[in-house]
Design an enzyme around this catalytic site. Structure first.
Site, short mmCIF file in Angstrom:
data_model
loop_
_atom_site.label_atom_id
_atom_site.label_comp_id
_atom_site.label_asym_id
_atom_site.label_seq_id
_atom_site.Cartn_x
_atom_site.Cartn_y
_atom_site.Cartn_z
CD1 TRP A 22 -2.14 -2.17 1.88
CD2 TRP A 22 -2.96 -1.27 0.00
NE1 TRP A 22 -3.14 -2.99 1.43
CE2 TRP A 22 -3.66 -2.47 0.28
CE3 TRP A 22 -3.30 -0.54 -1.14
CZ2 TRP A 22 -4.70 -2.95 -0.54
CZ3 TRP A 22 -4.33 -1.01 -1.95
CH2 TRP A 22 -5.01 -2.19 -1.65
CG ASP A 61 -3.43 3.78 4.23
OD1 ASP A 61 -4.49 3.57 4.85
OD2 ASP A 61 -3.09 3.18 3.19
CE LYS A 95 -8.82 -3.16 3.93
NZ LYS A 95 -8.04 -2.27 3.07
C1 PLP Z 1 -7.39 -1.82 1.95
C2 PLP Z 1 -6.31 -0.84 2.04
C3 PLP Z 1 -6.16 0.19 1.09
C4 PLP Z 1 -7.03 0.30 -0.13
O1 PLP Z 1 -8.26 0.78 0.15
P1 PLP Z 1 -9.31 1.07 -1.05
O2 PLP Z 1 -10.45 1.66 -0.27
O3 PLP Z 1 -9.62 -0.25 -1.68
O4 PLP Z 1 -8.71 2.02 -1.99
C5 PLP Z 1 -5.16 1.11 1.29
N1 PLP Z 1 -4.33 1.04 2.35
C6 PLP Z 1 -4.43 0.06 3.26
C7 PLP Z 1 -3.48 0.02 4.41
C8 PLP Z 1 -5.42 -0.91 3.13
O5 PLP Z 1 -5.52 -1.90 4.05
#
Ligand code: PLP
Length: 355
Positions: free
Chosen positions: A99, A166, A190
């Protein structure tokens, strides 16, 4: 029968969230309309938006000067929106896996990117140390939980610059010192809501300084000014997010969630460490409490598929590792009960005894 859902995202939702969402799909707030068909400009939905933002701030103890936004586009759009809005000359990025890579790629479109720390040398099985962060960065970008590799930074590090994080896969799993960040973002799918909404916590006084024109929809200022109602927001996921936030508050807040999450992770990591068949892939000090990655020891190679099948007979789903790393990954998000973890550890023991 309800499965033991270990999927990494979209992932398990609390029964509270599911039940309240079903109720509102039938009849939203006594309006005689479904939440699926309500105007986002109705006073009833405005109340949902207001309460979701207020509760988000309350649960994470977000200081004055920050706004909470609910946007579309996923965390992946934030990889681009962050540098679009905040990168003036140079930003630092921590390379902690897949990511982070995607975030780095977008940032390079807008200015200089310095990789301040990386764990690529050891296939991302540890969280890189943040000892040498330069002072001339517009921000340092970190990915607090690496959903694919199962590493996590479970504290807000002290670095000489403000951070952007993030927190897609570990938001609401521990208290966060939001004052150390300019911006925190994540996809909701999540630990918060069904897919379709992205949360952003932004310090408003850092906006409006980028040396470029920013398209209206990609400009945080647009959404701050309009309270996430510039255009039609993802109404249903925001409704569900509010239900999850209410459930978190009923459970006792983020500290309590942290205790529960740490206990669940402890049970699973203990089982892995005691096992003769399975072994964890992440260095102990970097182990994520949200995504637990493990593999079979080489002498059992070839039994992975059998184990997945065996686990499925116990109602366990979603433990196949990400296609880029293989093995197994059990995601222990907030809504996953401790009992599901115990069913998994029991299945691991039974399978091990059989072989
Ligand atoms: C799932 C995830 C993403 C991607 O998220 P989207 O909403 O599908 O763009 C980005 N960063 C992390 C750490 C993730 O777990």
């Amino acid at each position: 029968m309800k499965k033991h859902n270990f999927y990494a995202g979209p992932s398990i939702m609390s029964q509270y969230t599911i039940d309240h969402t079903i109720d509102a799909i039938r009849d939203f707030a006594g309006t005689g309309l479904s939440v699926l068909e309500i105007s986002h400009r109705s006073k009833e939905f405005q109340a949902v938006m207001d309460e979701a933002q207020a509760l988000f701030k309350e649960l994470l103890d977000i200081p004055e000067g920050y706004e909470v936004l609910f946007l579309g586009g996923g965390a992946s759009l934030q990889f681009c929106m962050v540098p679009y809005n905040l990168l003036k000359t140079k930003a630092g990025y921590v390379d902690s896996g897949t990511w982070a890579h995607k975030a780095i790629k977008e940032a390079k479109l807008f200015g200089d990117v310095e990789i301040v720390a990386s764990s690529e040398d050891d296939k991302y099985v540890y969280y890189p140390k943040l000892d040498n962060v330069p002072t001339d960065l517009d921000y340092l970008h970190i990915t607090t939980n690496n959903t694919i590799y199962g590493t996590e930074l479970r504290e807000d590090p002290d670095v000489p610059v403000r951070m952007v994080a993030d927190m897609s896969s570990d938001i609401f799993s521990r208290p966060v010192d939001v004052s150390k960040y300019d911006l925190i973002y994540g996809g909701a799918q999540k630990n918060l809501a069904p897919a379709g909404v992205t949360f952003v916590i932004v310090k408003t006084d850092v906006l409006g300084q980028a040396p470029r024109a920013i398209p209206t929809m990609l400009n945080y200022e647009t959404h701050v000014k309009k309270g996430s109602m510039f255009n039609t927001p993802p109404v249903l996921p925001i409704y569900s997010a509010l239900q999850t936030l209410k459930w978190y508050k009923e459970l006792g807040g983020v500290k309590k969630l942290q205790e529960i999450d740490e206990e669940k992770a402890r049970v699973l990591y203990d089982a892995i460490d005691e096992s003769k068949m399975f072994v964890g892939t992440v260095k102990p000090e970097s182990r994520s409490i949200m995504n637990v990655c493990f593999v079979m020891k080489p002498e059992y190679a070839g039994l992975e598929k059998d184990f997945l099948d065996f686990a499925a007979t116990k109602g366990i789903v979603g433990i196949k590792g990400h296609r880029s790393v293989g093995g197994f990954r059990a995601s222990l998000y907030n809504a996953l009960p401790l009992d599901s973890v115990k069913v998994l550890t029991q299945a691991m023991k039974e399978f091990e005894n059989k072989h």
